[in-house]
Design an enzyme around this catalytic site. Structure first.
Site, mmCIF file in Angstrom:
data_model
loop_
_atom_site.group_PDB
_atom_site.id
_atom_site.type_symbol
_atom_site.label_atom_id
_atom_site.label_comp_id
_atom_site.label_asym_id
_atom_site.label_seq_id
_atom_site.Cartn_x
_atom_site.Cartn_y
_atom_site.Cartn_z
ATOM 1 N N CYS A 73 0.838 -1.205 0.000
ATOM 2 C CA CYS A 73 0.000 0.000 0.000
ATOM 3 C C CYS A 73 0.871 1.251 0.000
ATOM 4 O O CYS A 73 0.589 2.216 -0.713
ATOM 5 C CB CYS A 73 -0.917 0.024 1.219
ATOM 6 N N ARG A 150 -7.783 -4.568 -3.034
ATOM 7 C CA ARG A 150 -7.377 -3.433 -3.881
ATOM 8 C C ARG A 150 -8.350 -3.295 -5.039
ATOM 9 O O ARG A 150 -8.088 -3.722 -6.151
ATOM 10 C CB ARG A 150 -5.957 -3.656 -4.412
HETATM 11 C C1 BEZ Z 1 0.535 -4.566 1.891
HETATM 12 O O1 BEZ Z 1 1.744 -4.768 1.844
HETATM 13 O O2 BEZ Z 1 0.047 -3.522 1.450
HETATM 14 C C2 BEZ Z 1 -0.347 -5.616 2.479
HETATM 15 C C3 BEZ Z 1 0.093 -6.916 2.474
HETATM 16 C C4 BEZ Z 1 -0.698 -7.890 3.039
HETATM 17 C C5 BEZ Z 1 -1.937 -7.566 3.572
HETATM 18 C C6 BEZ Z 1 -2.379 -6.266 3.545
HETATM 19 C C7 BEZ Z 1 -1.583 -5.285 2.992
#
Ligand code: BEZ
Length: 236
Positions: A73, A150
């Site tokens: 993110c 997402r």
């Molecule tokens: C992330 O790196 O954005 C992420 C990875 C696993 C679960 C939720 C977010």
């Protein structure tokens, strides 16, 4: 905090807020499709109180992310903030959303600014009750994990959903592909033209096929009756 969220889903006619969340869980408006009017909502965001319908008149990309302070993110927000001028040139606003609180968003944006030297100036909505996320199908109705996936909605100036993508938590979106999709949607908006695979601004668009047997038999080449170039899309 519960009552200011007011979600009306034009796709199925439901109106929901956090007080009715029990019913929402069983019958979420998660069946949004291309061509549906994006459900309106108002909510707190990092740029103040915002209402989705206030964005009518310009393009809007509404996208969810699973959580603040997570690696993928963070990389997405850095990439999108760096490309914010490119979205602005296309008269397209960005609006992010996650289940995290407004103050979590603030703290994360401060960290991003300090660490990556970029200010995220587009709004990030807080959705602690998940009422927006559920209305948009960003969370599975029976999922135990409150994180949104997402999901990305491309919403046109009339408030209509024109494209949607959904990526899992462990794969980040491509900013160039978001811009390309936006370019393609805008290029086909004015006329009966089509954007082929891998289309980029400046490349030829295709004509809508002519559905008549005379055209089929009159065409010179084998594919000319259904696959013909139209004008070239403007270069960005
Ligand atoms: C992330 O790196 O954005 C992420 C990875 C696993 C679960 C939720 C977010």
């Amino acid at each position: 905090m519960y009552c200011y969220l007011d979600v009306k889903c034009y796709a199925c006619g439901m109106t929901g807020n956090a007080i009715e969340l029990g019913a929402e869980r069983e019958a979420p408006c998660a069946g949004l499709r291309i061509g549906d009017v994006a459900p309106d909502f108002s909510a707190r965001s990092t740029t103040g109180n915002i209402r989705l319908s206030d964005y009518r008149g310009r393009w809007l990309i509404l996208f969810s992310h699973p959580a603040d302070f997570t690696p993928v993110c963070t990389s997405e927000f850095v990439a999108l903030a760096k490309s914010s001028d490119a979205f602005e040139e296309r008269d397209c606003a960005l609006m992010a959303l996650s289940v995290d609180s407004l103050f979590s968003h603030f703290a994360w944006l401060r960290l991003i600014r300090d660490r990556f030297d970029i200010e995220v100036r587009f709004p990030i909505v807080e959705d602690p009750t998940l009422v927006i996320g559920r209305a948009y199908g960003m969370v599975a109705p029976h999922d135990n994990d409150s994180a949104t996936v997402r999901t990305t909605f491309f919403i046109d100036p009339n408030g209509v959903i024109r494209a949607m993508t959904c990526y899992p938590a462990n794969v980040g979106r491509s900013t160039p592909e978001m811009l390309r999709t936006l370019d393609a949607l805008q290029a086909v908006d004015d006329g009966p033209v089509l954007a082929p695979a891998n289309w980029e601004p400046g490349q030829a668009l295709l004509k809508q096929p002519d559905a008549s047997l005379d055209t089929v038999f009159a065409a010179k080449g084998q594919t000319d009756w259904f696959m013909r170039e139209a004008n070239r899309g403007a270069t960005k």
